[in-house]
Design a protein around this motif. Structure first.
Motif, PDB file in Angstrom:
ATOM      1  N   GLU A 238     -19.152 -27.067 -26.941  1.00 45.40           N
ATOM      2  CA  GLU A 238     -20.046 -25.941 -27.235  1.00 45.40           C
ATOM      3  C   GLU A 238     -20.676 -25.395 -25.954  1.00 45.40           C
ATOM      4  O   GLU A 238     -20.809 -24.187 -25.767  1.00 45.40           O
ATOM      5  CB  GLU A 238     -21.118 -26.377 -28.245  1.00 45.40           C
ATOM      6  N   TYR A 239     -21.038 -26.295 -25.046  1.00 40.13           N
ATOM      7  CA  TYR A 239     -21.629 -25.877 -23.778  1.00 40.13           C
ATOM      8  C   TYR A 239     -20.626 -25.040 -22.973  1.00 40.13           C
ATOM      9  O   TYR A 239     -20.947 -23.981 -22.437  1.00 40.13           O
ATOM     10  CB  TYR A 239     -22.057 -27.112 -22.988  1.00 40.13           C
ATOM     11  N   LEU A 240     -19.397 -25.546 -22.929  1.00 41.30           N
ATOM     12  CA  LEU A 240     -18.350 -24.845 -22.166  1.00 41.30           C
ATOM     13  C   LEU A 240     -18.081 -23.468 -22.761  1.00 41.30           C
ATOM     14  O   LEU A 240     -17.901 -22.481 -22.034  1.00 41.30           O
ATOM     15  CB  LEU A 240     -17.072 -25.687 -22.193  1.00 41.30           C
ATOM     16  N   HIS A 241     -18.059 -23.399 -24.078  1.00 39.89           N
ATOM     17  CA  HIS A 241     -17.774 -22.137 -24.746  1.00 39.89           C
ATOM     18  C   HIS A 241     -18.843 -21.091 -24.424  1.00 39.89           C
ATOM     19  O   HIS A 241     -18.528 -19.938 -24.115  1.00 39.89           O
ATOM     20  CB  HIS A 241     -17.707 -22.366 -26.257  1.00 39.89           C
ATOM     21  N   GLU A 242     -20.088 -21.506 -24.484  1.00 45.49           N
ATOM     22  CA  GLU A 242     -21.178 -20.569 -24.180  1.00 45.49           C
ATOM     23  C   GLU A 242     -21.084 -20.076 -22.741  1.00 45.49           C
ATOM     24  O   GLU A 242     -21.324 -18.906 -22.450  1.00 45.49           O
ATOM     25  CB  GLU A 242     -22.530 -21.243 -24.406  1.00 45.49           C
ATOM     26  N   GLY A 243     -20.730 -20.991 -21.841  1.00 39.99           N
ATOM     27  CA  GLY A 243     -20.689 -20.643 -20.425  1.00 39.99           C
ATOM     28  C   GLY A 243     -19.512 -19.774 -20.038  1.00 39.99           C
ATOM     29  O   GLY A 243     -19.599 -18.987 -19.095  1.00 39.99           O
ATOM     30  N   LEU A 244     -18.383 -19.910 -20.746  1.00 39.24           N
ATOM     31  CA  LEU A 244     -17.164 -19.207 -20.316  1.00 39.24           C
ATOM     32  C   LEU A 244     -16.739 -18.091 -21.262  1.00 39.24           C
ATOM     33  O   LEU A 244     -15.629 -17.572 -21.146  1.00 39.24           O
ATOM     34  CB  LEU A 244     -16.009 -20.210 -20.173  1.00 39.24           C
ATOM     35  N   HIS A 245     -17.589 -17.726 -22.202  1.00 35.22           N
ATOM     36  CA  HIS A 245     -17.180 -16.670 -23.134  1.00 35.22           C
ATOM     37  C   HIS A 245     -16.951 -15.363 -22.373  1.00 35.22           C
ATOM     38  O   HIS A 245     -17.803 -14.941 -21.595  1.00 35.22           O
ATOM     39  CB  HIS A 245     -18.237 -16.459 -24.222  1.00 35.22           C
ATOM     40  N   PRO A 246     -15.788 -14.738 -22.579  1.00 32.99           N
ATOM     41  CA  PRO A 246     -15.436 -13.581 -21.731  1.00 32.99           C
ATOM     42  C   PRO A 246     -16.228 -12.311 -21.999  1.00 32.99           C
ATOM     43  O   PRO A 246     -16.252 -11.429 -21.143  1.00 32.99           O
ATOM     44  CB  PRO A 246     -13.945 -13.376 -22.024  1.00 32.99           C
ATOM     45  N   TRP A 247     -16.842 -12.153 -23.160  1.00 35.93           N
ATOM     46  CA  TRP A 247     -17.568 -10.895 -23.362  1.00 35.93           C
ATOM     47  C   TRP A 247     -18.974 -11.044 -23.954  1.00 35.93           C
ATOM     48  O   TRP A 247     -19.759 -10.124 -23.855  1.00 35.93           O
ATOM     49  CB  TRP A 247     -16.758  -9.909 -24.195  1.00 35.93           C
TER      50      TRP A 247
END
Lengths: 123, 344
Positions: free
Chosen positions: B61-70
């Motif tokens: 979840e942390y990674l997703h928040e940090g790397l979301h492209p838009w």
């Protein structure tokens, strides 16, 4: 000299248990076809559907209703409160391990049961 | 006899499982990284497995928040700073992803290019529902002429300096792989020796299930059921890029998200590419690069990226595979046309 005895309650229970096991494996269908679908909204299981019982089910997700149809041993999204409708486009799911998801509505459907030829599905 | 039966009856299910060699398997599924995640462990007690899976989930979840492209987040802020050019401090997640992406960009001859976020946005893929119309030729040309590349960004510790205003980072081609690698690392740290992390169909597995290897079914990308079975050998990631993942239709033509960095347009002629590699990050990026590679160049690109096992399904349904992939797959579909392609 051979002796015989009448079967006791314990023997019958063992026979019944063995019979139930064989029956459940047979009912699970050939190969990897699943027998039930587990429906979740976020982390909560909201329904368990028997894939041998046709029907239509409305699941209330985060954004609104998702409609699931069980027919011919498979489950599919027929409608959902999302803009992409990728869940509907993903079609019917009948194999154990298959997962259909409406991510915007946070509704997931996982097919379970089956003989379990595979531990997981790659797609 | 009656006493023995009474003693054994409660143990019957366990005895039956033991007789079948069934290990303890803990399976959890949840939504994270914008997809459906399933983690299953083998041979570990449920309390320990649940705790380890919970930690892996937090990482995803942390990674997703940090790397979301838009969506608003760390990467969106970095992209704002990149557009302004100049020097700024970047977040750890972006720095890690960029460090992982650079060698993959070079090894793929630029076919995996995470600096082309602006191109993906121009095509309408930076939104929940991709939508057309396709961009004008001029819009594509102006981005490609600027030749955005991860090499345009200089990194010094946590400081980034960008010299190309057309650079916009989009780690969609490796974020899932990176997430799976992180999850596997976290599970191992927590003492899990056997597990599968399946992120929306892409997966990495390590150890085995009891006394046998993990078994993976590869779903037919164009039909129902399983195309092939695959037995995991130790610790491996299996990733696929397909033209059916994100797309839209405009005036009867279908446009998917796997853009060829040379033309700026969706790559044609291929339906899906599946690769096996030890790491999810490399497998994810390689599947993207080998999808957009031309027929006569993908074996060389695979070799350069350290990928031996490749399955490329063309738009006529022909399975092109390397010898290393052919010997691993247990094909389940009758009548499939297969071609073996040697790597250089």
């Amino acid at each position: 000299m051979r002796t015989t005895r009448r079967p006791g309650p314990g023997d019958w229970t063992i026979l019944l248990a063995a019979g139930a096991l064989v029956t459940s494996l047979w009912l699970a269908g050939p190969d990897d076809e699943g027998s039930r679908a587990e429906v979740r909204v976020d982390d909560t299981v909201v329904a368990r559907l028997d894939l041998r019982q046709p029907g239509t089910y409305t699941i209330e997700g985060r954004r609104g209703p998702s409609v699931l149809e069980v027919a011919d041993g498979a489950v599919r999204f027929t409608d959902s409160a999302c803009s992409t409708h990728r869940c509907v486009a993903s079609g019917a799911h009948r194999h154990a391990g298959e997962v259909a998801a409406c991510l915007p509505n946070r509704v997931t459907v996982a097919v379970r049961g089956g003989a379990g030829r595979y531990d997981t599905l790659h797609y | 006899m009656r006493c023995t039966a009474r003693l054994l009856l409660p143990l019957l299910p366990a005895l039956l499982l033991a007789a079948c060699g069934e290990p303890t398997v803990e399976k959890q599924r949840f939504l994270a990284m914008g997809t459906h995640i399933e983690i299953q462990t083998s041979g570990t007690g449920s309390d320990k497995a649940e705790a380890a899976i919970a930690e892996a989930r937090e990482d995803l979840e942390y990674l997703h928040e940090g790397l979301h492209p838009w969506e608003a987040g760390a990467l969106a802020r970095v992209n704002q700073m990149l557009a302004a050019t100049g020097e700024f401090t970047a977040d750890p997640g972006t720095l890690e992803a960029l460090a992982a992406a650079r060698p993959l960009y070079r090894d793929s001859d630029g076919l995996f290019n995470p600096a082309l976020g602006k191109l993906a946005d121009t095509w309408g893929f930076h939104q929940e529902k991709p939508d057309g119309p396709p961009p004008e030729d001029e819009a594509i040309r102006s981005i490609l002429e600027a030749d955005p590349s991860p090499e345009d960004i200089e990194v010094d510790g946590v400081r980034m300096t960008n010299t190309n205003p057309e650079v916009q980072l989009d780690f969609g081609g490796l974020a899932k792989g990176m997430g799976v690698d992180h999850a596997v690392e976290r599970l191992r740290e927590q003492g899990i020796d056997h597990a599968i992390v399946n992120a929306g169909g892409d997966l990495r597995a390590f150890g085995q299930r009891g006394d046998r290897p993990w078994r993976v079914g590869i779903r037919d990308p164009r039909g129902e059921g399983v195309l092939a079975g695959l037995t995991i050998d130790g610790d491996e990631a299996v990733f696929t890029s397909g033209d059916y993942e994100r797309y839209y239709e405009h005036e009867g033509e279908r446009y998917h998200h796997l853009l060829d960095p040379r033309t700026g347009r969706p790559a044609r002629g291929v339906t899906s590419v599946t690769v096996i590699h030890e790491e999810g990050t490399t497998a994810d990026a390689a599947a993207t690069a080998l999808f957009v590679a031309k027929d006569d160049e993908w074996p060389r690109i695979a070799k350069q990226m350290g990928i031996e096992a490749v399955l490329r399904v063309d738009d006529e349904g022909v399975l092109h595979m390397t010898p290393a992939m052919a010997e691993r797959l247990d094909l389940q579909k009758d009548g499939a046309t297969t071609r073996i392609v040697e790597l250089p």
